[in-house]
Motif scaffolding. Structure first.
Motif, PDB file in Angstrom:
ATOM      1  N   ARG A 121     -99.275  31.749 -16.215  1.00  0.00           N
ATOM      2  CA  ARG A 121    -100.300  32.627 -15.637  1.00  0.00           C
ATOM      3  C   ARG A 121    -100.737  33.700 -16.626  1.00  0.00           C
ATOM      4  O   ARG A 121    -101.918  34.059 -16.684  1.00  0.00           O
ATOM      5  CB  ARG A 121     -99.754  33.271 -14.360  1.00  0.00           C
ATOM      6  N   ARG A 125    -104.447  34.250 -17.996  1.00  0.00           N
ATOM      7  CA  ARG A 125    -105.091  35.561 -17.884  1.00  0.00           C
ATOM      8  C   ARG A 125    -105.723  35.972 -19.211  1.00  0.00           C
ATOM      9  O   ARG A 125    -106.819  36.552 -19.229  1.00  0.00           O
ATOM     10  CB  ARG A 125    -104.071  36.604 -17.435  1.00  0.00           C
ATOM     11  N   GLU A 137    -108.650  32.433 -11.998  1.00  0.00           N
ATOM     12  CA  GLU A 137    -107.391  32.306 -12.727  1.00  0.00           C
ATOM     13  C   GLU A 137    -106.371  31.453 -11.977  1.00  0.00           C
ATOM     14  O   GLU A 137    -105.692  30.607 -12.575  1.00  0.00           O
ATOM     15  CB  GLU A 137    -106.777  33.692 -12.983  1.00  0.00           C
ATOM     16  N   ARG A 138    -106.234  31.694 -10.681  1.00  0.00           N
ATOM     17  CA  ARG A 138    -105.227  30.959  -9.919  1.00  0.00           C
ATOM     18  C   ARG A 138    -105.493  29.457  -9.968  1.00  0.00           C
ATOM     19  O   ARG A 138    -104.563  28.670 -10.168  1.00  0.00           O
ATOM     20  CB  ARG A 138    -105.203  31.452  -8.476  1.00  0.00           C
ATOM     21  N   ARG A 139    -106.755  29.084  -9.786  1.00  0.00           N
ATOM     22  CA  ARG A 139    -107.078  27.657  -9.806  1.00  0.00           C
ATOM     23  C   ARG A 139    -106.816  27.061 -11.192  1.00  0.00           C
ATOM     24  O   ARG A 139    -106.293  25.950 -11.313  1.00  0.00           O
ATOM     25  CB  ARG A 139    -108.532  27.437  -9.409  1.00  0.00           C
ATOM     26  N   ALA A 141    -104.630  28.073 -13.475  1.00  0.00           N
ATOM     27  CA  ALA A 141    -103.193  27.955 -13.700  1.00  0.00           C
ATOM     28  C   ALA A 141    -102.604  26.791 -12.907  1.00  0.00           C
ATOM     29  O   ALA A 141    -101.752  26.037 -13.415  1.00  0.00           O
ATOM     30  CB  ALA A 141    -102.491  29.260 -13.325  1.00  0.00           C
ATOM     31  N   GLU A 142    -103.062  26.621 -11.666  1.00  0.00           N
ATOM     32  CA  GLU A 142    -102.531  25.538 -10.834  1.00  0.00           C
ATOM     33  C   GLU A 142    -102.949  24.166 -11.366  1.00  0.00           C
ATOM     34  O   GLU A 142    -102.177  23.204 -11.301  1.00  0.00           O
ATOM     35  CB  GLU A 142    -102.978  25.726  -9.391  1.00  0.00           C
TER      36      GLU A 142
END
Length: 209
Positions: A121, A125, A137-139, A141-142
């Protein structure tokens, strides 16, 4: 006289060896105690149960790998650093198949796995801060995490001689095209590196009990 920390380290090291040489099924309280020269009840003075022991083994192997395979300081290109992290993830998974299976097992929360996600993450970032992400960012990283896990599991499902050496790189390229603005950076020529901030974040996660 052997102190408590030395005994714990001996137990974890013994369990890590059994896991590496014989697989997860071999890591029982009785087997680890016997190999470590202890009586089985002695292990419960250090670990609540087998899962707690396996978590300690995962942290031990993971942190040892990071210490040996990474260097302080990253590059000026956050995408290149993400590629370097991907390469380290693949190398770790292929070198430690039994441990990798434990780290990614559904429903299993491991500090070592969380530490790896924290570093991922942080790298994503940095890409976002450079204005290179086209998705949240979350998508991002996933997607990278799912692709990396899938790549390792797919490669481990085949004998080494039958594995497609370009599969992982092709998968990463597809993910980067989906999450980045502009063309992805070329793979770095140097060994994978962690920035000072990433190493601090990793240490923070792994020191949690």
């Amino acid at each position: 006289m052997v102190n408590r920390s030395e005994t714990r380290a001996n137990i974890v090291g013994t369990a890590a060896r059994l896991l590496r040489e014989e697989g997860a099924a071999a890591v029982t309280v009785r087997a680890v105690a016997h190999a470590a020269g202890l009586q089985p009840p002695a292990l419960y003075r250090f670990f609540e149960d087998k899962d707690a022991l396996l978590d300690a083994v995962a942290e031990h192997v993971f942190t040892t790998y990071v210490t040996e395979k990474t260097h302080t300081g990253g590059s000026d290109d956050p995408v290149a650093d993400l590629r370097a992290g991907w390469d380290a993830h693949l190398a770790f998974g292929l070198a430690n198949p039994a441990l990798f299976g434990l780290l990614v097992a559904p429903g299993r929360a491991s500090p070592a796995a969380e530490a790896g996600l924290a570093v991922l993450r942080a790298r994503v970032r940095r890409i976002a801060e450079a204005g290179r992400l086209r998705v949240p960012e979350r998508r991002a990283a996933e997607l990278v995490h799912a692709a990396g896990t899938g790549a390792v599991l797919t490669l481990l499902a085949s004998p080494p001689e039958d594995r497609d050496p370009g599969l992982a790189d092709a998968l990463l390229d597809a993910v980067l095209r989906a999450i980045l603005t502009g063309a992805p950076a070329d793979p770095p020529a140097t060994a994978p590196k962690l920035t000072d901030a990433e190493r601090a974040l990793l240490a923070e996660w792994l020191n949690r009990r």
